[in-house]
Every structure is written in structure tokens, then in C-alpha cells.
Design a protein around this motif. Structure first.
Motif, PDB file in Angstrom:
ATOM      1  N   GLN A  25      -0.992   3.454  -1.834  1.00 17.88           N
ATOM      2  CA  GLN A  25      -2.675   3.300  -1.932  1.00 17.88           C
ATOM      3  C   GLN A  25      -2.659   2.224  -1.524  1.00 17.88           C
ATOM      4  N   MET A  26      -4.207   2.459  -0.106  1.00 14.81           N
ATOM      5  CA  MET A  26      -4.545   1.508   0.604  1.00 14.81           C
ATOM      6  C   MET A  26      -6.325   0.994  -0.531  1.00 14.81           C
ATOM      7  N   SER A  27      -7.162   0.425  -0.235  1.00 13.88           N
ATOM      8  CA  SER A  27      -8.336  -0.232   0.098  1.00 13.88           C
ATOM      9  C   SER A  27      -9.234   1.104   0.040  1.00 13.88           C
ATOM     10  N   GLY A  28     -10.325   1.542  -0.330  1.00 19.12           N
ATOM     11  CA  GLY A  28     -11.463   2.363  -0.003  1.00 19.12           C
ATOM     12  C   GLY A  28     -10.777   3.848  -0.577  1.00 19.12           C
ATOM     13  N   ASN A  29      -9.720   3.902  -1.623  1.00 20.20           N
ATOM     14  CA  ASN A  29      -9.532   5.403  -1.373  1.00 20.20           C
ATOM     15  C   ASN A  29      -8.418   5.660  -1.294  1.00 20.20           C
ATOM     16  N   ASP A  30      -7.824   5.556   0.394  1.00 19.22           N
ATOM     17  CA  ASP A  30      -7.535   5.722   0.952  1.00 19.22           C
ATOM     18  C   ASP A  30      -5.661   5.425   0.831  1.00 19.22           C
ATOM     19  N   ALA A  31      -4.918   6.877   1.452  1.00 24.44           N
ATOM     20  CA  ALA A  31      -3.498   6.379   0.378  1.00 24.44           C
ATOM     21  C   ALA A  31      -2.643   7.583   1.698  1.00 24.44           C
ATOM     22  N   PHE A  32      -1.738   7.049   1.992  1.00 22.37           N
ATOM     23  CA  PHE A  32      -0.880   8.262   2.664  1.00 22.37           C
ATOM     24  C   PHE A  32       0.711   8.263   2.053  1.00 22.37           C
ATOM     25  N   THR A  33       1.840   9.630   2.412  1.00 24.53           N
ATOM     26  CA  THR A  33       3.181   9.263   1.830  1.00 24.53           C
ATOM     27  C   THR A  33       3.551   8.805   2.659  1.00 24.53           C
ATOM     28  N   LEU A  34       4.717   9.002   2.363  1.00 27.53           N
ATOM     29  CA  LEU A  34       6.362   8.312   2.756  1.00 27.53           C
ATOM     30  C   LEU A  34       7.686   9.290   2.166  1.00 27.53           C
ATOM     31  N   SER A  35       7.691  10.433   2.517  1.00 29.68           N
ATOM     32  CA  SER A  35       9.127  10.955   2.219  1.00 29.68           C
ATOM     33  C   SER A  35      10.676   8.996   1.829  1.00 29.68           C
ATOM     34  N   ALA A  36      11.439   9.706   1.082  1.00 31.73           N
ATOM     35  CA  ALA A  36      12.269   9.272   0.478  1.00 31.73           C
ATOM     36  C   ALA A  36      13.318   9.708   1.835  1.00 31.73           C
ATOM     37  N   GLU A  37      13.089  10.719   2.462  1.00 32.01           N
ATOM     38  CA  GLU A  37      14.584  10.487   3.028  1.00 32.01           C
ATOM     39  C   GLU A  37      14.343   9.877   4.565  1.00 32.01           C
ATOM     40  N   ARG A  38      12.687   9.642   4.436  1.00 28.69           N
ATOM     41  CA  ARG A  38      12.275   9.843   5.646  1.00 28.69           C
ATOM     42  C   ARG A  38      12.210   8.153   5.893  1.00 28.69           C
ATOM     43  N   LEU A  39      11.953   7.120   5.250  1.00 33.96           N
ATOM     44  CA  LEU A  39      11.997   6.287   4.965  1.00 33.96           C
ATOM     45  C   LEU A  39      13.969   5.660   4.494  1.00 33.96           C
ATOM     46  N   ARG A  40      14.677   6.097   4.099  1.00 31.75           N
ATOM     47  CA  ARG A  40      15.990   6.488   4.031  1.00 31.75           C
ATOM     48  C   ARG A  40      16.729   5.787   5.537  1.00 31.75           C
ATOM     49  N   LEU A  41      15.975   6.814   6.528  1.00 30.30           N
ATOM     50  CA  LEU A  41      16.257   7.326   7.863  1.00 30.30           C
ATOM     51  C   LEU A  41      15.977   5.952   8.551  1.00 30.30           C
ATOM     52  N   ALA A  42      14.989   5.259   8.346  1.00 28.00           N
ATOM     53  CA  ALA A  42      14.360   4.385   8.980  1.00 28.00           C
ATOM     54  C   ALA A  42      15.103   2.975   8.095  1.00 28.00           C
ATOM     55  N   CYS A  43      15.764   2.430   7.065  1.00 24.99           N
ATOM     56  CA  CYS A  43      15.886   1.219   7.170  1.00 24.99           C
ATOM     57  C   CYS A  43      16.518   0.796   7.879  1.00 24.99           C
ATOM     58  N   LYS A  44      16.516  -0.628   8.471  1.00 27.99           N
ATOM     59  CA  LYS A  44      16.677  -1.500   9.534  1.00 27.99           C
ATOM     60  C   LYS A  44      17.559  -2.199   8.836  1.00 27.99           C
ATOM     61  N   CYS A  45      17.773  -2.338   7.335  1.00 30.78           N
ATOM     62  CA  CYS A  45      19.095  -3.237   7.082  1.00 30.78           C
ATOM     63  C   CYS A  45      19.695  -3.873   7.936  1.00 30.78           C
ATOM     64  N   ALA A  46      20.917  -4.429   7.819  1.00 26.53           N
ATOM     65  CA  ALA A  46      22.339  -4.795   8.571  1.00 26.53           C
ATOM     66  C   ALA A  46      23.520  -3.840   8.666  1.00 26.53           C
ATOM     67  N   HIS A  47      23.537  -3.745   7.185  1.00 22.40           N
ATOM     68  CA  HIS A  47      24.275  -2.725   6.990  1.00 22.40           C
ATOM     69  C   HIS A  47      24.368  -1.406   8.392  1.00 22.40           C
ATOM     70  N   CYS A  48      22.702  -0.890   7.832  1.00 23.93           N
ATOM     71  CA  CYS A  48      22.668   0.232   8.555  1.00 23.93           C
ATOM     72  C   CYS A  48      22.040   0.005   9.570  1.00 23.93           C
ATOM     73  N   THR A  49      21.863  -1.220  10.496  1.00 24.13           N
ATOM     74  CA  THR A  49      21.902  -1.325  11.803  1.00 24.13           C
ATOM     75  C   THR A  49      23.165  -1.343  12.239  1.00 24.13           C
ATOM     76  N   ARG A  50      24.093  -2.205  12.313  1.00 24.12           N
ATOM     77  CA  ARG A  50      25.966  -2.021  12.170  1.00 24.12           C
ATOM     78  C   ARG A  50      26.436  -0.635  11.664  1.00 24.12           C
ATOM     79  N   ALA A  51      26.108   0.149  11.246  1.00 28.09           N
ATOM     80  CA  ALA A  51      25.987   2.152  11.066  1.00 28.09           C
ATOM     81  C   ALA A  51      25.540   2.613  12.512  1.00 28.09           C
ATOM     82  N   ARG A  52      24.759   2.208  13.229  1.00 31.02           N
ATOM     83  CA  ARG A  52      23.835   3.136  14.203  1.00 31.02           C
ATOM     84  C   ARG A  52      24.558   2.724  15.114  1.00 31.02           C
TER      85      ARG A  52
END
Length: 100
Positions: A25-52
Motif C-alpha cells: 500500500q502506497m500513500s494516496g491509496n495506490d497499491a501494487f502486488t508482487l507474487s510470492a514466486e516473483r519475490l522468491r525468484l528475485a531474492c538477492k541473499c548470499a545463499h541465493c546469489t551463490r546458487a545462481r
């Protein structure tokens, strides 16, 4: 779509009832959604970076769910149903993901 300059305008985040989507939820009543899969695929933690680097990172996470979200102020720590919980998603990064 919001820009990274609007990080301060992120007011809150919530999970969809089925845990498949993060609703931002953004200010001004704007909102956006992100799927769980999109977020999981976009993880930049050390473990995921190494796996890539080692070419071991999955191409998809079908059926993945978000099981927890902790607001750290500057970003979110998101826990997933596959046990992964070390990713931190800066709010500016969430805005970037929403724009793609």
C-alpha cells in the motif's frame, strides 16, 4: 508505477488471504502486488546469489507461499514456505520489482 524516489511513500504491506501475494500500500491509496514466486525468484541473499553463480538456482517456485513478513523500516524480511527466510527486500527494490 512508482519510482525508487518514492520509497518513503510505502505505507504498509500485507499478505493476500492465500499467502500467494504481497500487497504493498502506497500513500494516496495506490497499491501494487508482487507474487510470492516473483519475490522468491528475485531474492538477492548470499545463499541465493551463490546458487545462481553455481547454476543451482531454480527457474521457478511453483506453489510457493509467503509465510511471514517482518518490516525492518528500510525493507522487508520475507519468509517462504520452502523454508527460505534470509532474504531482505529493500523498499526501493520492491518498487523496482513492481515496475518490471
Amino acid at each position: 508505477m512508482p519510482t525508487t524516489a518514492e520509497v518513503a511513500s510505502i505505507e504498509s504491506c500485507a499478505l493476500s488471504a492465500d499467502l500467494s501475494t504481497l500487497v504493498v500500500q502506497m500513500s494516496g491509496n495506490d497499491a501494487f502486488t508482487l507474487s510470492a514466486e516473483r519475490l522468491r525468484l528475485a531474492c538477492k541473499c548470499a545463499h541465493c546469489t551463490r546458487a545462481r553463480i553455481d547454476d543451482r538456482f531454480p527457474l521457478a517456485f511453483p506453489g510457493i507461499a509467503i509465510i511471514g513478513v517482518t518490516d525492518l523500516g528500510y525493507g522487508l524480511n520475507i519468509a517462504f514456505s520452502d523454508g527460505h527466510c534470509s532474504g531482505i527486500y529493500p523498499k526501493s527494490y520492491l518498487l523496482d520489482l513492481a515496475g518490471n
